[in-house]
Scaffold this motif. Structure first.
Motif, PDB file in Angstrom:
ATOM      1  N   SER A 186       8.971  27.597 -14.055  1.00  0.00           N
ATOM      2  CA  SER A 186       8.165  26.816 -15.000  1.00  0.00           C
ATOM      3  C   SER A 186       7.667  27.727 -16.109  1.00  0.00           C
ATOM      4  CB  SER A 186       6.952  26.199 -14.300  1.00  0.00           C
ATOM      5  OG  SER A 186       7.349  25.290 -13.305  1.00  0.00           O
ATOM      6  N   LYS A 218       5.142  23.737 -17.114  1.00  0.00           N
ATOM      7  CA  LYS A 218       6.217  22.785 -17.441  1.00  0.00           C
ATOM      8  C   LYS A 218       7.502  23.288 -16.800  1.00  0.00           C
ATOM      9  CE  LYS A 218       8.276  20.276 -21.281  1.00  0.00           C
ATOM     10  NZ  LYS A 218       8.287  18.975 -20.688  1.00  0.00           N
ATOM     11  N   ASN A 219       8.076  22.462 -15.942  1.00  0.00           N
ATOM     12  CA  ASN A 219       9.309  22.807 -15.244  1.00  0.00           C
ATOM     13  C   ASN A 219      10.428  23.032 -16.262  1.00  0.00           C
ATOM     14  OD1 ASN A 219      11.739  22.662 -13.666  1.00  0.00           O
ATOM     15  ND2 ASN A 219      10.505  21.773 -12.035  1.00  0.00           N
ATOM     16  N   GLU A 270       9.524  16.261 -14.807  1.00  0.00           N
ATOM     17  CA  GLU A 270       9.474  16.442 -16.257  1.00  0.00           C
ATOM     18  C   GLU A 270       8.047  16.487 -16.794  1.00  0.00           C
ATOM     19  OE1 GLU A 270      11.857  13.632 -18.362  1.00  0.00           O
ATOM     20  OE2 GLU A 270      13.693  14.225 -17.320  1.00  0.00           O
ATOM     21  N   LYS A 271       7.102  15.907 -16.065  1.00  0.00           N
ATOM     22  CA  LYS A 271       5.727  15.850 -16.538  1.00  0.00           C
ATOM     23  C   LYS A 271       5.028  17.195 -16.316  1.00  0.00           C
ATOM     24  CE  LYS A 271       5.295  10.930 -15.938  1.00  0.00           C
ATOM     25  NZ  LYS A 271       4.496   9.833 -15.445  1.00  0.00           N
ATOM     26  N   PRO A 272       4.394  17.726 -17.366  1.00  0.00           N
ATOM     27  CA  PRO A 272       3.694  19.001 -17.206  1.00  0.00           C
ATOM     28  C   PRO A 272       2.438  18.843 -16.356  1.00  0.00           C
ATOM     29  CG  PRO A 272       3.481  18.186 -19.457  1.00  0.00           C
ATOM     30  CD  PRO A 272       4.374  17.232 -18.725  1.00  0.00           C
ATOM     31  N   GLN A 299      -1.218  15.955 -13.288  1.00  0.00           N
ATOM     32  CA  GLN A 299      -0.295  15.761 -14.395  1.00  0.00           C
ATOM     33  C   GLN A 299      -1.085  15.558 -15.685  1.00  0.00           C
ATOM     34  OE1 GLN A 299       2.209  12.472 -13.214  1.00  0.00           O
ATOM     35  NE2 GLN A 299       3.677  13.852 -12.252  1.00  0.00           N
TER      36      GLN A 299
END
Length: 125
Positions: free
Chosen positions: A64, A77-78, A87-89, A108
């Motif tokens: 990340s 963030k991945n 996908e959601k930070p 999230q």
């Protein structure tokens, strides 16, 4: 004496909410995170430098990006999400620190639901 009681109450109230945080000590290093999932203790280990975090969990490695908002808050963030959920930070806020770790709140970005955790630093840089 009665005049000093309100002052004493204010000082005690403020001292309870001014927890010392040395977040700079935890921007880099190797860390251990443990939590219970479905009643079972799960553990992950991660290495973080100022801009990237590499986590190992159940034999899988995940990377990340790290963007520091201030000394005690950052966004993860991945870099290679495997689905919509990844996908959601994630917003992480360090709440308190000790010599060997910290307690934090995370969730999230944009979601009011938060969880808490505790991390232990296992390696000095």
């Amino acid at each position: 004496m009665k005049r000093f009681l309100p002052l004493l109450a204010i000082l005690l109230f403020n001292s309870c909410f001014n927890a010392q945080r040395n977040c700079e000590d935890f921007k880099t290093g190797t860390f251990q995170f443990e939590t219970y999932i479905n009643g079972e203790l799960q553990s992950s280990r991660f290495i973080r430098n100022d801009s990237i975090e590499i986590e190992e969990y159940q034999g899988k490695t995940d990377t990340s990006s790290v963007r520091w908002i201030n000394d005690c808050e950052y966004i993860l963030k991945n870099t290679n999400p495997q689905g919509m959920a990844e996908e959601k930070p994630i917003h992480i806020k360090i709440l308190t620190t000790t010599r060997n770790g910290y307690k934090f709140e995370y969730g999230q970005v944009g979601d009011p639901k938060k969880a808490r955790g505790e991390v232990r630093k296992i390696d000095e840089d």
